[in-house]
Design a protein around this motif. Structure first.
Motif, PDB file in Angstrom:
ATOM      1  N   VAL A   1       0.834  -1.203   0.000  1.00 44.76           N
ATOM      2  CA  VAL A   1       0.000   0.000   0.000  1.00 44.76           C
ATOM      3  C   VAL A   1       0.870   1.256   0.000  1.00 44.76           C
ATOM      4  O   VAL A   1       0.613   2.213  -0.734  1.00 44.76           O
ATOM      5  N   ARG A   2       1.915   1.255   0.813  1.00 44.25           N
ATOM      6  CA  ARG A   2       2.793   2.421   0.897  1.00 44.25           C
ATOM      7  C   ARG A   2       3.460   2.693  -0.451  1.00 44.25           C
ATOM      8  O   ARG A   2       3.558   3.843  -0.898  1.00 44.25           O
ATOM      9  N   GLU A   3       3.913   1.637  -1.116  1.00 47.04           N
ATOM     10  CA  GLU A   3       4.544   1.789  -2.433  1.00 47.04           C
ATOM     11  C   GLU A   3       3.549   2.320  -3.447  1.00 47.04           C
ATOM     12  O   GLU A   3       3.868   3.218  -4.241  1.00 47.04           O
ATOM     13  N   ALA A   4       2.322   1.780  -3.412  1.00 46.63           N
ATOM     14  CA  ALA A   4       1.308   2.204  -4.378  1.00 46.63           C
ATOM     15  C   ALA A   4       0.911   3.659  -4.165  1.00 46.63           C
ATOM     16  O   ALA A   4       0.666   4.393  -5.133  1.00 46.63           O
ATOM     17  N   LEU A   5       0.838   4.102  -2.923  1.00 48.24           N
ATOM     18  CA  LEU A   5       0.496   5.497  -2.656  1.00 48.24           C
ATOM     19  C   LEU A   5       1.573   6.441  -3.177  1.00 48.24           C
ATOM     20  O   LEU A   5       1.275   7.537  -3.666  1.00 48.24           O
ATOM     21  N   HIS A   6       2.820   6.027  -3.071  1.00 49.05           N
ATOM     22  CA  HIS A   6       3.907   6.837  -3.632  1.00 49.05           C
ATOM     23  C   HIS A   6       3.771   6.920  -5.149  1.00 49.05           C
ATOM     24  O   HIS A   6       3.901   8.002  -5.740  1.00 49.05           O
TER      25      HIS A   6
END
Length: 774
Positions: free
Chosen positions: A163-168
């Protein structure tokens, strides 16, 4: 905000040239000619070169002084064959650093990444860019609120990291392709008081996890404000809602922009080129067999040849196993294909600027309900499926999505089976790691696998994370092949073609300069960015004119077909109607009606013979049967003009639908026709409540001169879930329209037998058509 342009990333623009666009284009073609004569094996001109001006001023929304054109497909094929781009002689550098197989989001992303690092890279795609999963997504650029919930509830670090990677990456999307992507508020309706703080905490954690890469923050709405924002929502029991923000994009056009931008940075890209086998040779140091290239076939001409590369990347999504087994025939399958089905409904079922997520479906899956390109996309389901090129949505999946939509919309908003304008199925390539101890477990995100022979395979993941996946894959390929790249990864700051001089007010200049109507101008600006100027110039030069729409109900114009051929490597009618213009995804019947004109324009551009035109028309119809139209359309030999088979009671006194697929467009009644049917309905509506008894349906049809089907009305009443045996059963006015669009044999009485539709097969038809309903 994400639309602000930074000095680091902007390529400089001069003021719009005082010369006409035609003169500017002519000057550029002369420049290209001189470069070709000089024997350059690198790109004749980069996109940045065409945008550079002597003043160095940035003029957002203004016309570039030159219209850059990518190398032709013939030039690309020549370079793949190891020739100079004009085909006259062998090139000095016959081996590529990287060969990327697959032209979807990940393959195009890898190609752009490698090209901007300074590597010599080629990409080949068996069909067309984004012809598979990459054109059939939910159109969201998102971190995944449901994945965040799973990460927290299950203390799953891998989900959290994903999720963190996708938000970036979500923020990067909005930065590098602002005209193709946008922020979208998504509403979470709340029907239980305890859910309100629960959802609020979840949305705020979603915002917090995005950190500096966040976009607009989430907020809560009370009951009245929720209904004001989303009036179609079911009001009974509604407590309020949470609204969070994610991104949305035009997936297939984004994919084409990636491919063309890669070409602008020196990559060789070729669609409709198939890999028929891998080439191996013994490593001089170890003696082990290594993959060193591939055998290719041009599916347009049938030519076959071999291309050599220091490393080969397999980025074919659901088809990864087919390439892997060219390397290792005994290897286990790594792809676990899952079908995601989406429907497109008319725009009036949703607000134009807000979507909705149903987090509590009957079986725990999530359904999105999102405005997109003038329609409403609803989906998706996840069902185990087989890998195939053009999967069809099943009736069961379509009905499940419609049933879930009916649960969260107001009872007054009746979504019928016939309101589905298009339906498609995309294959999500979930993957298993073949080196893992338990090969039954699926990888949560994406996976990079390197075979013993050095074939690099990237599989899994999702559209949002394509750039990060590409970065990791190219890093791995460089290490595997021992390459030295002049630069590190650049793609976080590389704006895609069309982004450099775009502004959200650019469409006004198009209106003022070319006289195009505002709807078309907005469409062009938000689908082509600053390249919309080139589309408009093509319209002027070709004589099409900006008023020449391909279909009256949609803002697509004929010049877009020419642009797709000249600037975006479109080679087939399906390339255009499905992936350059998106019409097939918005309204399959409208795409069918426009297909003949698309083929005619492409024939003019590509010098197609009459036989080739017929073949392209046939292929277009075959594709549209996977988008929801019935197989009966395959019987037609000639293009169908728009509005053929429209009901005209005023002039004929009867319904006259002679075109089989016209039954799937129930909303084509004129105002006079609706008035005629309303008057007849009112005579039988004795209670004045908008209903008539079932026994009065046949007399009503007789009153407006509609002959009864040979099998009677039972199939149509069954489809509407109305029982003749129920004393309380009644029929609404809108259901009468449904029947008028579904009664078949009577409307075809004079048509050839192979063109006649069968009322008894009503429930087996993949997707009914209504043109938006009544």
């Amino acid at each position: 905000m994400w639309r602000q342009h930074t000095a680091k990333q902007l390529l400089r623009f001069g003021a719009a040239s005082s010369a006409t666009a035609t003169v500017a284009y002519f000057g550029y073609t002369q420049y290209r000619k001189r470069q070709t004569q000089a024997g350059s094996s690198m790109p004749l001109v980069h996109y940045a070169d065409a945008l550079e001006s002597s003043s160095g001023a940035v003029m957002l929304g203004q016309r570039p002084h030159a219209f850059w054109a990518p190398p032709t497909r013939k030039e690309m094929i020549n370079e793949l064959k190891g020739l100079e781009r004009d085909g006259a002689a062998e090139a000095s550098a016959g081996e590529f650093d990287l060969l990327v197989i697959g032209g979807g989001a990940t393959g195009a992303g890898c190609t752009l990444d490698a090209a901007t690092r300074g590597l010599r890279v080629a990409m080949v795609e068996r069909d067309d860019f984004a012809s598979g999963t990459s054109s059939k997504s939910t159109k969201l650029v998102h971190g995944g609120v449901r994945y965040l919930q799973k990460a927290i509830m299950g203390l799953d670090y891998e989900q959290w990291k994903m999720v963190r990677e996708a938000l970036h990456e979500r923020k990067t999307f909005l930065k590098i392709a602002p005209y193709l992507s946008n922020e979208l508020p998504i509403l979470l309706p709340v029907y239980k008081w305890w859910q309100l703080p629960y959802f609020w905490v979840g949305c705020k954690m979603y915002d917090l996890l995005a950190g500096k890469q966040g976009i607009t923050g989430s907020y809560a709405l009370g009951r009245s404000k929720t209904l004001e924002s989303f009036p179609m929502l079911r009001a009974e029991g509604l407590v309020g809602s949470l609204v969070y923000f994610d991104g949305q994009h035009n997936d297939a056009r984004m994919n084409a922009a990636l491919a063309v931008t890669a070409a602008a940075h020196g990559a060789v890209v070729a669609n409709h080129v198939e890999v028929t086998g891998l080439v191996k040779e013994a490593d001089t140091a170890t003696g082990q067999q290594r993959v060193c290239g591939a055998r290719l076939r041009d599916n347009e001409t049938g030519d076959e040849w071999t291309v050599r590369a220091k490393c080969v990347i397999n980025a074919t999504g659901p088809f990864s196993d087919a390439i892997l087994k060219m390397d290792e025939p005994q290897m286990r399958d790594i792809v676990a294909p899952s079908s995601g089905v989406h429907l497109v409904l008319p725009s009036y079922f949703s607000p134009k600027s807000m979507g909705m997520l149903d987090p509590a479906t009957t079986d725990g899956r999530v359904v999105f309900f999102l405005p997109w390109e003038g329609g409403v996309v609803a989906g998706t389901t996840d069902t185990v499926c087989q890998v195939e090129a053009d999967p069809r949505p099943s009736e069961k999946e379509i009905e499940w999505i419609l049933a879930e939509i009916r649960r969260f919309l107001s009872p007054e908003v009746k979504i019928r089976r016939g309101d589905v304008l298009a339906a498609w199925s995309g294959i999500r390539p979930l993957v298993r790691d073949p080196k893992a101890a338990n090969t039954k477990d699926l990888v949560r995100n994406h996976m990079i696998h390197v075979s013993d022979a050095g074939l690099v395979t990237i599989a899994g993941g999702k559209w949002t994370t394509y750039r990060e996946m590409a970065k990791e894959t190219v890093d791995r390929a460089i290490a595997e092949a021992g390459l030295v790249a002049p630069r590190t990864c650049q793609t976080e700051g590389v704006r895609l073609i069309g982004s450099h001089a775009w502004s959200d007010k650019m469409f006004i200049k198009l209106v003022q300069t070319f006289g195009v109507d505002a709807e078309v101008a907005k469409h062009l600006a938000h689908n082509y960015g600053d390249r919309a100027w080139a589309v408009c110039v093509l319209a002027d030069r070709s004589g099409d004119g900006m008023a020449q729409r391909l279909h009256a109900r949609y803002p697509f114009v004929e010049a877009e077909v020419r642009y797709a051929v000249q600037y975006e490597y479109a080679l087939s009618a399906v390339d255009v109607i499905a992936r350059r213009l998106r019409l097939a995804f918005l309204d399959a019947q409208a795409a069918r009606e426009a297909l003949g004109r698309v083929v005619s324009i492409m024939a003019d551009e590509l010098a197609w013979s009459a036989e080739k035109q017929r073949a392209e028309h046939r292929k277009g119809l075959e594709f549209l049967t996977t988008m929801g139209l019935p197989d009966s359309i395959l019987a037609e030999e000639n293009p169908v003009p728009p509005r053929q088979g429209v009901v005209n009671l005023r002039t004929t006194g009867t319904l006259n639908l002679v075109d089989p697929a016209s039954y799937y467009r129930r909303g084509v009644f004129s105002a006079d026709e609706i008035g005629t049917i309303l008057s007849a309905f009112a005579e039988f509506d004795v209670h004045g409540d908008g209903h008539i008894e079932v026994k009065d349906v046949e007399p009503l049809l007789a009153a407006i001169n509609v002959p009864l089907p040979t099998d009677g009305l039972t199939p149509f009443l069954d489809a509407a879930r109305i029982s003749r045996d129920d004393p309380a059963a009644s029929v609404e006015f809108e259901q009468i329209f449904g029947m008028l669009g579904e009664i078949k044999e009577s409307f075809n009485a004079k048509a050839p037998a192979e063109h006649r539709a069968d009322a008894r097969g009503l429930n087996q038809i993949p997707t009914h058509r209504s043109g938006g309903g009544v």
